[in-house]
Scaffold this motif. Structure first.
Motif, PDB file in Angstrom:
ATOM      1  N   PHE A   1     -42.406  45.952  50.390  1.00 32.03           N
ATOM      2  CA  PHE A   1     -43.100  45.419  51.565  1.00 32.03           C
ATOM      3  C   PHE A   1     -44.193  44.481  51.081  1.00 32.03           C
ATOM      4  O   PHE A   1     -45.072  44.886  50.305  1.00 32.03           O
ATOM      5  CB  PHE A   1     -43.704  46.563  52.379  1.00 32.03           C
ATOM      6  CG  PHE A   1     -44.451  46.113  53.604  1.00 32.03           C
ATOM      7  CD1 PHE A   1     -43.803  46.004  54.822  1.00 32.03           C
ATOM      8  CD2 PHE A   1     -45.797  45.790  53.541  1.00 32.03           C
ATOM      9  CE1 PHE A   1     -44.492  45.586  55.964  1.00 32.03           C
ATOM     10  CE2 PHE A   1     -46.492  45.371  54.660  1.00 32.03           C
ATOM     11  CZ  PHE A   1     -45.835  45.269  55.877  1.00 32.03           C
TER      12      PHE A   1
ATOM     13  N   SER B   1     -41.550  44.780  63.740  1.00 30.34           N
ATOM     14  CA  SER B   1     -41.329  46.233  63.791  1.00 30.34           C
ATOM     15  C   SER B   1     -40.695  46.745  62.509  1.00 30.34           C
ATOM     16  O   SER B   1     -40.069  45.988  61.753  1.00 30.34           O
ATOM     17  CB  SER B   1     -40.431  46.588  64.981  1.00 30.34           C
ATOM     18  OG  SER B   1     -39.101  46.139  64.755  1.00 30.34           O
ATOM     19  N   ILE B   2     -40.861  48.043  62.295  1.00 28.38           N
ATOM     20  CA  ILE B   2     -40.215  48.693  61.151  1.00 28.38           C
ATOM     21  C   ILE B   2     -38.701  48.575  61.281  1.00 28.38           C
ATOM     22  O   ILE B   2     -37.989  48.378  60.290  1.00 28.38           O
ATOM     23  CB  ILE B   2     -40.647  50.173  61.069  1.00 28.38           C
ATOM     24  CG1 ILE B   2     -42.147  50.264  60.748  1.00 28.38           C
ATOM     25  CG2 ILE B   2     -39.833  50.915  60.020  1.00 28.38           C
ATOM     26  CD1 ILE B   2     -42.706  51.666  60.785  1.00 28.38           C
ATOM     27  N   GLU B   3     -38.195  48.671  62.507  1.00 30.47           N
ATOM     28  CA  GLU B   3     -36.756  48.581  62.730  1.00 30.47           C
ATOM     29  C   GLU B   3     -36.213  47.229  62.273  1.00 30.47           C
ATOM     30  O   GLU B   3     -35.132  47.148  61.668  1.00 30.47           O
ATOM     31  CB  GLU B   3     -36.426  48.815  64.207  1.00 30.47           C
ATOM     32  CG  GLU B   3     -36.608  50.235  64.689  1.00 30.47           C
ATOM     33  CD  GLU B   3     -38.083  50.641  64.805  1.00 30.47           C
ATOM     34  OE1 GLU B   3     -38.372  51.849  64.691  1.00 30.47           O
ATOM     35  OE2 GLU B   3     -38.940  49.747  64.996  1.00 30.47           O
TER      36      GLU B   3
ATOM     37  N   CYS C   1     -37.536  45.353  59.962  1.00 33.40           N
ATOM     38  CA  CYS C   1     -37.603  45.371  58.498  1.00 33.40           C
ATOM     39  C   CYS C   1     -36.405  46.112  57.912  1.00 33.40           C
ATOM     40  O   CYS C   1     -35.765  45.640  56.961  1.00 33.40           O
ATOM     41  CB  CYS C   1     -38.898  46.025  58.029  1.00 33.40           C
ATOM     42  SG  CYS C   1     -40.389  45.063  58.369  1.00 33.40           S
TER      43      CYS C   1
END
Length: 227
Positions: free
Chosen positions: A14, A192-194, A196
Motif C-alpha cells: 500500500f 475503498s479497500i474493495e 484496492c
C-alpha cells in the motif's frame, strides 16, 4: 540488486500519496511529512510525494522509499508531472528512490520526445527507478518499450483521450498487468479497500491511494453530498 529489491519490496503493498497543492489547507512540508510518518506506522510500503521540499522533509521523518515527482507547468505543454530533466534532477537530489514521470502522449515542453527524456534520465541518473504515469494501454506499452521500471495508471481520466469515469480504471490495470512485462501500480480514484483488493485480483503489483486519505476536504465533501 538494490533497484530490484526496492521494486520487489512494493509487492502487494500500500503506497500513500502525500500531496497538497499551495491552495489547499494542508499544504506544507511538515504536514506532508507527518502524514508520511503516520503511514509508516500503519504499514505503508512507500510514499508518493510532490516537490523536493516535501521529499526532503519526508525522508527526514520516515524510512520508507519515496516515489518523487515535481509538478511544474510550462507554457507550451499540458504535461506537468516531472516534465523535464530539470525536475528529475531536483527529485533525485532530494533523496527519492523513484521518480514519477508523465508518460502520456501529450506534447512535452520544448517539443522533447518522451523517448529522449527517458534516455536522458538513464544517462544522467542510472540509479533512479522510473515510474511511468500513463493514461491508456498504448501509452503503457510505449513506456515499457522505453525500459521504465514500473507503470502506474495515474493519468487515466486526466488526459482528454483517456476514459473519463468516477472510479478507478481497473480495466487499464488489468490489461497492463497481463502483459507481465513490468510491475503495475493501480493509482487514481481508489476510494475503498474493495477497489484496492480488486486491483490486486487483476494483477496490480501495488496500489497507490491519495485523496481518499490525505485530502480531508474531499473526504468531507463526499460525506456531505451523501448526507
Amino acid at each position: 540488486m538494490m533497484k530490484q529489491r526496492l521494486v520487489s519490496d512494493l509487492k502487494d503493498g500500500f503506497i500513500l500519496s502525500c500531496q497538497a497543492l499551495p491552495n489547499e489547507p494542508l499544504h506544507g512540508s511538515r504536514i506532508m511529512a507527518a502524514m508520511a510518518a503516520a503511514a509508516e506506522e500503519g504499514g505503508a510500503a512507500a510514499i508518493r510525494a510532490n516537490t523536493p521540499e516535501d521529499i526532503r522533509e519526508i525522508k527526514r521523518r520516515c524510512s520508507l522509499p519515496v516515489i518523487g515527482l515535481y509538478k511544474k507547468q510550462y507554457e507550451d505543454s499540458d504535461v506537468y508531472i516531472t516534465p523535464t530533466i530539470v525536475e528529475v534532477r531536483d527529485i533525485v537530489e532530494a533523496g527519492a528512490e523513484f521518480v514519477a514521470v508523465d508518460c502520456t502522449r501529450l506534447p512535452r515542453p520544448g517539443n522533447q520526445t518522451l523517448d529522449d527524456l527517458i534516455r536522458e534520465i538513464r544517462c544522467a541518473f542510472p540509479q533512479i527507478l522510473i515510474v511511468a504515469d500513463v493514461s491508456t494501454y498504448e501509452e503503457g506499452v510505449h513506456a515499457i518499450s522505453l525500459g521504465v521500471d514500473i507503470v502506474s495508471t495515474t493519468m487515466s481520466g486526466y488526459t482528454p483521450h483517456s476514459p473519463q469515469q468516477d472510479g478507478p480504471d481497473l480495466e487499464l490495470v488489468g490489461k497492463l498487468s497481463r502483459l507481465r512485462k513490468v510491475p503495475v501500480l493501480a493509482e487514481g480514484r481508489l476510494w475503498s479497500i474493495e477497489q484496492c483488493l480488486s486491483s490486486f485480483d487483476i494483477g496490480a503489483h501495488a496500489v497507490v491511494v491519495g485523496t481518499a486519505i490525505t485530502r480531508p476536504q474531499e473526504i468531507v465533501k463526499r460525506y456531505v453530498q451523501r448526507i
